[in-house]
Enzyme design. Structure first.
Site, mmCIF file in Angstrom:
data_model
loop_
_atom_site.group_PDB
_atom_site.id
_atom_site.type_symbol
_atom_site.label_atom_id
_atom_site.label_comp_id
_atom_site.label_asym_id
_atom_site.label_seq_id
_atom_site.Cartn_x
_atom_site.Cartn_y
_atom_site.Cartn_z
ATOM 1 N N GLU A 41 41.311 37.382 46.410
ATOM 2 C CA GLU A 41 40.303 36.547 45.753
ATOM 3 C C GLU A 41 39.962 35.450 46.732
ATOM 4 O O GLU A 41 40.761 34.557 46.977
ATOM 5 C CB GLU A 41 40.880 35.999 44.441
ATOM 6 C CG GLU A 41 39.799 35.653 43.442
ATOM 7 C CD GLU A 41 39.316 34.233 43.615
ATOM 8 O OE1 GLU A 41 38.400 34.030 44.440
ATOM 9 O OE2 GLU A 41 39.854 33.361 42.951
ATOM 10 N N CYS A 67 37.019 27.991 42.321
ATOM 11 C CA CYS A 67 36.419 29.126 43.040
ATOM 12 C C CYS A 67 35.193 29.647 42.306
ATOM 13 O O CYS A 67 34.235 30.084 42.926
ATOM 14 C CB CYS A 67 37.444 30.226 43.281
ATOM 15 S SG CYS A 67 38.271 30.784 41.788
#
Ligand code: NDP
Length: 499
Positions: free
Chosen positions: A245, A279
């Protein structure tokens, strides 16, 4: 060795990592730094623990994981206070983050058997004499490399699923948040005291690299795209699978029929929560021309009210990683130098260790603030002709993590066309808390999924088994077959698939 650092910058002293609050410098904890041998020993211990944990079965693991979930819930304020101390994030944000992590543990524990357990699947006509069986077996030991921005949700949202799938886990928390990582490990050991099913190894990036090389069976990483590439390269040496990720540059689209008050409220939350160190944070907005100005006014009005400071009750805390301040300042300065305008905050918004909310308009699409991950409380809002242009611009960056759409009629259709792993319609960020949905991105945002059924399968080996239940009428996969039988196979192929 002693390193004297500014508040929030981790120091190593006498072989210990010292973690401090980014605003005040208050100590959050000291943790022994692991060397490569120490990392390898932790993985060895995990391998033995994984055998025991695997043999507990889904029911035994579910009981333990639900017991840990209860510990997290009952001590949520303690964990939130520690996270506030170590990252500087507001206590309310830490509570919301932890609650989401708790729900993921709950879902993973309750659903692991259904998603991963052995089951029959249908046989195909060509092999009707065999039954088909599928199950997902644990890898063994999973190495987890965590970030500092969500030091509870991000690791737990990965290792909670890995544990439910039957793996042991060795966690390398970010050097900025070792205390939170160790707290998670210590409380897990309270409900699973028999074996070190969940361990932490502490240190800097080299400890993460050592973990990749220590013989783990899978690595789960969250952090920057640049480090994700290093992790993948290191894991390639041993063909260790990875789930990565790697950050994002999420866009929000505001269409002509959007509820502008709801859109502005959600935008301010999505962009500025956790000081923008998210994020899946909204960093760009594309608003169609007829509503652009009204939307910007509503965003500015709300964002201007946010409080910034060290207190646990502020809306925006300090920037956790001090070096990020330079990135944020560069993005703001570059946007203004290229003709963008600050309608809130701006050139003097960066006041270390804080950044005041900044809203930029008319920023050229090739500016750093539009193309690179800023990871701060800044937002660009650009005007577009229509939803098609908004989608094209949203998709014109290498990242593809999440996104948001505000539209009364066309939300799902627009969301479908975003080149991202996730999208929220008429809200922001909500998919991360939906334990039934997978989380992950495309392109520079990485690959693989945590959360939901895909997140459970990510931490398991697929095992496919056929079992003969009758003799083959027309043996195909055997040297015993005759040419007449091959002729029959040709006829079968034409009958079944030739039209
Ligand atoms: P990194 O990607 O460098 O760090 C993430 C994790 O990887 C940390 O635990 C880090 O350890 C570890 N690590 C560092 N180098 C290696 C390596 N060679 N092998 C294995 N593990 C390694 O992120 P930063 O914390 O430096 O942040 C930089 C930028 O990344 C931010 O500005 C932000 O843009 C982005 N980011 C994105 C996140 C997201 O949620 N997607 C989370 C965090 C950052 P250590 O902390 O000890 O260096």
């Amino acid at each position: 060795m002693t390193t004297v650092n500014a508040p929030g910058v981790p120091a190593i002293e006498d072989g210990e990592l010292i973690s401090t609050n980014p605003a005040t410098g208050a100590a959050a904890g000291r943790f022994p730094v692991a060397d490569p041998d120490g990392v390898a020993r932790a993985v060895d211990r995990a391998r033995a623990a994984a055998l025991w944990w695997g043999e507990l079965g889904f029911t035994g693991r579910r009981t333990r994981l639900l017991a840990w979930r209860a510990v997290l819930a009952n001590r949520i304020t303690e964990l939130a206070a520690l996270s506030h101390l170590e990252t500087g994030k507001p206590v309310a944000d830490a509570v919301v983050e932890t609650l989401s992590a708790i729900d993921h543990v709950d879902w993973a524990a309750r659903n692991a058997r259904r998603v991963l357990g052995p089951r029959r699947v249908r046989s195909r006509l060509l092999l009707a004499e065999h039954s088909a069986h599928l199950e997902y077996q644990p890898y063994g030991v999973v190495g987890m490399i965590g970030p500092w921005n969500y030091p509870v949700l991000t690791p737990v949202g990965a290792f909670g699923y890995a544990l439910a799938a039957g793996n042991a886990v060795v966690l390398k928390p970010s050097e900025y948040t070792p205390a939170v990582g160790q707290w998670l490990v210590d409380t897990f050991a309270e409900v699973v005291p028999e074996h070190p099913v969940l361990q932490a190894v502490h240190g800097l990036g080299d400890v993460g690299a050592a973990l990749c090389r220590a013989g783990v069976d899978k690595v789960a990483f969250t952090g920057s795209t640049a480090t994700a590439k290093k992790v993948m390269a290191t894991c390639a040496e041993s063909l260790t699978p990875v789930v990565l990720e790697g950050g994002g540059k999420d866009a929000m689209i505001v269409d002509a029929d959007a509820d502008l008050d709801a859109a502005a409220e959600a935008c301010v939350w999505g962009a500025f929560t956790n000081a923008g160190q998210t994020c899946i944070g909204i960093e760009r907005v594309y608003a169609v021309a007829p509503v652009h100005d009204a939307f910007v006014a509503r965003v500015v009005e709300r964002a201007a009210r946010l409080t910034v400071g060290p207190g646990g009750d502020a809306d925006i805390g300090p920037i956790t990683m001090p070096s990020q301040l330079d990135v944020i300042r560069r993005h703001i300065d570059d946007a203004l130098a290229r003709g963008g305008r600050a309608v809130l905050g701006g050139a003097d918004a960066v006041q270390p260790p804080y950044v005041r909310p900044t809203v930029l308009v008319d920023v050229p699409e090739d500016a750093a603030a539009v193309r690179e991950e800023t990871f701060g409380p800044t937002l660009t809002v650009n005007r577009v002709a229509d939803a098609d242009e908004a989608i094209a611009r949203s998709n014109a960056v290498p990242y593809g993590l999440g996104g948001a759409v505000f539209s009364r009629r066309n939300g799902p259709a627009i969301a479908r066309r975003l080149r991202t792993g996730m999208a929220a319609v008429n809200s922001t960020l909500t998919f991360v808390g939906m334990s039934t949905l997978p989380f992950g991105g495309v392109g520079a945002s990485g690959f693989g999924r945590i959360h939901g059924p895909d997140g459970l399968r990510e931490f398991a080996r697929t095992k496919a088994v056929t079992r003969r239940r009758a003799r083959s009428v027309v043996p195909a996969m055997s040297f015993e077959r005759t040419s007449a039988q091959v002729d029959r196979l040709v006829k079968i192929a034409k009958i079944l698939y030739g039209r």
